[in-house]
Write an enzyme that holds these catalytic residues in place. Structure first.
Site, short mmCIF file in Angstrom:
data_model
loop_
_atom_site.label_atom_id
_atom_site.label_comp_id
_atom_site.label_asym_id
_atom_site.label_seq_id
_atom_site.Cartn_x
_atom_site.Cartn_y
_atom_site.Cartn_z
N ASP A 30 0.85 -1.19 0.00
CA ASP A 30 0.00 0.00 0.00
C ASP A 30 0.89 1.24 0.00
OD1 ASP A 30 -3.23 0.50 0.98
OD2 ASP A 30 -1.83 2.19 1.11
N ASN A 87 -13.01 -3.10 2.54
CA ASN A 87 -13.96 -2.00 2.71
C ASN A 87 -14.93 -2.00 1.53
OD1 ASN A 87 -12.75 -0.95 5.10
ND2 ASN A 87 -11.13 -0.06 3.85
N GLN A 94 -14.57 3.07 1.55
CA GLN A 94 -13.87 2.57 0.36
C GLN A 94 -13.50 3.75 -0.52
OE1 GLN A 94 -16.07 -0.28 -2.05
NE2 GLN A 94 -14.32 -0.61 -3.43
N HIS A 100 -10.32 -4.89 -3.42
CA HIS A 100 -9.00 -5.19 -2.87
C HIS A 100 -9.11 -5.66 -1.44
CE1 HIS A 100 -9.95 -0.92 -2.43
NE2 HIS A 100 -9.31 -0.96 -1.27
N LEU A 101 -8.21 -6.57 -1.11
CA LEU A 101 -8.13 -7.13 0.23
C LEU A 101 -6.90 -6.50 0.89
CD1 LEU A 101 -9.12 -9.51 2.09
CD2 LEU A 101 -7.63 -11.00 0.75
N HIS A 102 -7.11 -5.85 2.05
CA HIS A 102 -5.96 -5.32 2.80
C HIS A 102 -5.40 -6.45 3.67
CE1 HIS A 102 -6.88 -0.89 2.30
NE2 HIS A 102 -8.10 -1.37 2.06
P1 5GP Z 1 -9.78 1.54 0.49
O1 5GP Z 1 -9.90 2.76 1.36
O2 5GP Z 1 -10.49 1.74 -0.83
O3 5GP Z 1 -10.18 0.27 1.18
O4 5GP Z 1 -8.24 1.37 0.20
C1 5GP Z 1 -7.55 1.93 -0.88
C2 5GP Z 1 -6.08 1.79 -0.57
O5 5GP Z 1 -5.35 1.99 -1.74
C3 5GP Z 1 -5.58 2.83 0.46
O6 5GP Z 1 -5.02 2.15 1.57
C4 5GP Z 1 -4.55 3.63 -0.33
O7 5GP Z 1 -3.44 4.00 0.45
C5 5GP Z 1 -4.17 2.68 -1.45
N1 5GP Z 1 -3.76 3.30 -2.69
C6 5GP Z 1 -4.42 4.28 -3.36
N2 5GP Z 1 -3.79 4.58 -4.51
C7 5GP Z 1 -2.69 3.77 -4.57
C8 5GP Z 1 -1.64 3.61 -5.53
O8 5GP Z 1 -1.58 4.27 -6.57
N3 5GP Z 1 -0.69 2.68 -5.23
C9 5GP Z 1 -0.73 1.92 -4.08
N4 5GP Z 1 0.27 1.04 -3.90
N5 5GP Z 1 -1.71 2.05 -3.17
C10 5GP Z 1 -2.67 2.96 -3.41
#
Ligand code: 5GP
Ligand code: ZN
Length: 114
Positions: A30, A87, A94, A100-102
């Site tokens: 991330d 999320n 989200q 995506h899976l964290h």
């Molecule tokens: P969400 O909030 O949708 O569950 O998580 C999105 C995640 O994607 C966030 O933790 C954010 O830091 C990550 N993220 C967003 N853009 C990029 C990117 O361009 N590259 C990487 N490696 N992570 C990203």
């Protein structure tokens, strides 16, 4: 999806720090880590969110979780413990609409989540 950032990562148009890849799944660090280990695992296929999944996606979800387990082993957080988070939608904050899976680990987490 042409404008989706994670689809661009799959196509190599945006760089990422990859930790795992197979024919269906890609995993990378991330950009804004919330723990010492914070990896995102995505299907190469564009699916916006959990709420859009259909029956035929079932094997893909299994693949994502098995891949997360492999990455947890690779990054040495399998025994200490880790958290998997997905999320979905506005109330869950989200921000990227490509499923995506964290995979989070390397520190103790609280429960319930914030
Ligand atoms: P969400 O909030 O949708 O569950 O998580 C999105 C995640 O994607 C966030 O933790 C954010 O830091 C990550 N993220 C967003 N853009 C990029 C990117 O361009 N590259 C990487 N490696 N992570 C990203
Ligand atoms: Zn996408």
């Amino acid at each position: 999806m042409p404008d989706c950032i994670f689809c661009k990562i799959v196509r190599g148009e945006i760089p990422s720090r990859k930790v795992y890849e197979d024919d269906e799944v890609l995993a990378f660090h991330d950009l804004s880590p919330q723990a010492p280990v914070h990896v995102l695992l995505i299907p190469k296929l564009h699916v916006a969110r959990i709420a859009d999944l259909e029956d035929h996606h079932e094997p893909l979800l299994g693949r994502l979780i098995i891949a997360a387990n492999k990455v947890a082993g690779q990054l040495n957080i399998k025994e200490s413990g880790f958290r998997l988070v997905i999320n979905n939608g506005e109330n869950a904050n989200q921000t990227v609409f490509h499923l995506h899976l964290h995979l989070l680990g390397g520190r103790r987490f609280t429960w319930p989540p914030g």
